[in-house]
Design a protein around this motif. Sequence first.
Motif, PDB file in Angstrom:
ATOM      1  N   MET A  24      50.514  46.226  41.915  1.00  0.00           N
ATOM      2  CA  MET A  24      51.057  44.869  41.807  1.00  0.00           C
ATOM      3  C   MET A  24      49.979  43.797  41.916  1.00  0.00           C
ATOM      4  SD  MET A  24      54.750  45.080  43.733  1.00  0.00           S
ATOM      5  CE  MET A  24      54.145  45.906  45.202  1.00  0.00           C
ATOM      6  N   THR A  25      48.888  44.073  42.622  1.00  0.00           N
ATOM      7  CA  THR A  25      47.824  43.075  42.768  1.00  0.00           C
ATOM      8  C   THR A  25      46.692  43.282  41.760  1.00  0.00           C
ATOM      9  OG1 THR A  25      46.691  44.401  44.474  1.00  0.00           O
ATOM     10  CG2 THR A  25      48.284  42.737  45.226  1.00  0.00           C
ATOM     11  N   GLN A  26      46.838  44.268  40.879  1.00  0.00           N
ATOM     12  CA  GLN A  26      45.784  44.536  39.899  1.00  0.00           C
ATOM     13  C   GLN A  26      45.416  43.295  39.071  1.00  0.00           C
ATOM     14  OE1 GLN A  26      44.032  47.560  39.583  1.00  0.00           O
ATOM     15  NE2 GLN A  26      42.702  46.204  38.406  1.00  0.00           N
ATOM     16  N   PRO A  27      46.390  42.473  38.628  1.00  0.00           N
ATOM     17  CA  PRO A  27      46.006  41.275  37.884  1.00  0.00           C
ATOM     18  C   PRO A  27      45.101  40.335  38.696  1.00  0.00           C
ATOM     19  CG  PRO A  27      48.332  41.742  37.558  1.00  0.00           C
ATOM     20  CD  PRO A  27      47.860  42.666  38.639  1.00  0.00           C
ATOM     21  N   LEU A  28      45.276  40.270  40.012  1.00  0.00           N
ATOM     22  CA  LEU A  28      44.422  39.433  40.845  1.00  0.00           C
ATOM     23  C   LEU A  28      43.025  40.044  40.965  1.00  0.00           C
ATOM     24  CD1 LEU A  28      46.925  38.506  43.712  1.00  0.00           C
ATOM     25  CD2 LEU A  28      46.260  37.113  41.740  1.00  0.00           C
ATOM     26  N   ASP A  58      41.654  41.790  38.689  1.00  0.00           N
ATOM     27  CA  ASP A  58      41.036  41.598  37.378  1.00  0.00           C
ATOM     28  C   ASP A  58      40.613  40.155  37.123  1.00  0.00           C
ATOM     29  OD1 ASP A  58      41.404  44.284  36.831  1.00  0.00           O
ATOM     30  OD2 ASP A  58      43.323  43.972  35.805  1.00  0.00           O
ATOM     31  N   ASP A  59      41.138  39.224  37.921  1.00  0.00           N
ATOM     32  CA  ASP A  59      40.768  37.808  37.802  1.00  0.00           C
ATOM     33  C   ASP A  59      39.407  37.614  38.476  1.00  0.00           C
ATOM     34  OD1 ASP A  59      40.414  35.035  38.398  1.00  0.00           O
ATOM     35  OD2 ASP A  59      42.552  34.703  38.206  1.00  0.00           O
ATOM     36  N   ILE A 113      38.035  36.600  47.111  1.00  0.00           N
ATOM     37  CA  ILE A 113      38.466  37.587  48.104  1.00  0.00           C
ATOM     38  C   ILE A 113      37.263  38.284  48.730  1.00  0.00           C
ATOM     39  CG2 ILE A 113      39.612  39.827  48.420  1.00  0.00           C
ATOM     40  CD1 ILE A 113      41.563  37.571  48.364  1.00  0.00           C
ATOM     41  N   CYS A 114      36.367  38.772  47.894  1.00  0.00           N
ATOM     42  CA  CYS A 114      35.213  39.512  48.400  1.00  0.00           C
ATOM     43  C   CYS A 114      34.280  38.610  49.209  1.00  0.00           C
ATOM     44  CB  CYS A 114      34.457  40.157  47.244  1.00  0.00           C
ATOM     45  SG  CYS A 114      35.404  41.473  46.426  1.00  0.00           S
ATOM     46  N   GLY A 115      34.208  37.337  48.834  1.00  0.00           N
ATOM     47  CA  GLY A 115      33.378  36.407  49.584  1.00  0.00           C
ATOM     48  C   GLY A 115      34.018  35.946  50.881  1.00  0.00           C
ATOM     49  N   ARG A 116      35.343  35.877  50.887  1.00  0.00           N
ATOM     50  CA  ARG A 116      36.074  35.400  52.069  1.00  0.00           C
ATOM     51  C   ARG A 116      36.259  36.486  53.108  1.00  0.00           C
ATOM     52  NH1 ARG A 116      38.158  34.082  55.978  1.00  0.00           N
ATOM     53  NH2 ARG A 116      39.744  32.507  56.442  1.00  0.00           N
ATOM     54  N   THR A 117      36.168  37.737  52.697  1.00  0.00           N
ATOM     55  CA  THR A 117      36.406  38.876  53.584  1.00  0.00           C
ATOM     56  C   THR A 117      35.077  39.446  54.078  1.00  0.00           C
ATOM     57  OG1 THR A 117      38.378  39.423  52.272  1.00  0.00           O
ATOM     58  CG2 THR A 117      37.552  41.116  53.767  1.00  0.00           C
TER      59      THR A 117
END
Length: 257
Positions: free
Chosen positions: A198-202, A204-205, A212-216
């Motif tokens: 379900m989160t695959q489109p996110l 792929d964005d 996400i990767c920078g915030r985590t």
Amino acid sequence: MSTSPFDLTGALALVTGSSRGIGNALAAGLAQAGATVVLHGRDPYALEAQREDFAGRYGEDRIWAVPFDITDESSVVDAMDSIESRIGPLDILVNNAGVQHRVPLVDLALEDWSRVLATNLTAAFLVGREAARHMVQRGHGKIVNIGSVQCDLARPTIGAYTAAKGGLRNLTRAMAAEWAQHGLQVNAVAPGYIHTEMTQPLVDDEAFNAWICGRTPAARWGTVEDLTGPVTWLASPASAFVNGQTIFVDGGMTAVV
């Protein structure tokens, strides 16, 4: 005979919203730990397909499927009574089912607000209440509510979801406050951003994925496997003195600014 405090052999667990996604992975984790599992969903055909798949992996006698509407009180009452009388005493409940609706608050219709709160918050109360009626009488039970980093944080366009998950965190505390004295442990797991179908489109964005990767701090999306361990721990005797807590499984997202 296993002496591991994480062993769930002989326990009966219900995972709502387990016909797909995170709930499906959590149900698999509990089954791998030895539990007998009741799968749940609203689509009886999709649910039966998952039951057959799980039965092939874990044994026909350890996998059940019960479709019901978690937002309808009479449906919840009937389903929980049926599980108790037909399958056995429920030891573990994982309130996982949820729904999302993305729209700015000023454009959010009351109907959609109510639907999101009914599915993400009120349903956890309804199913949790019916499970607790039986667990309290027996003097033991585990309830794990699946929250979100939105238990603690907010983002634009998901106001109803944020309100529901914030409420779920305090509902977890309220359940513990009333039911811990009867031998129940009620806790929550708050996932961060988890990579699923379900989160695959996110994922792929490119811009969102980079955010996400920078915030985590862990610099990655979470996986469903990252969640199965904490949920299994909270469902097991290993967490016997943990109550009313929300465990964030988010790669450190909520720990930093």
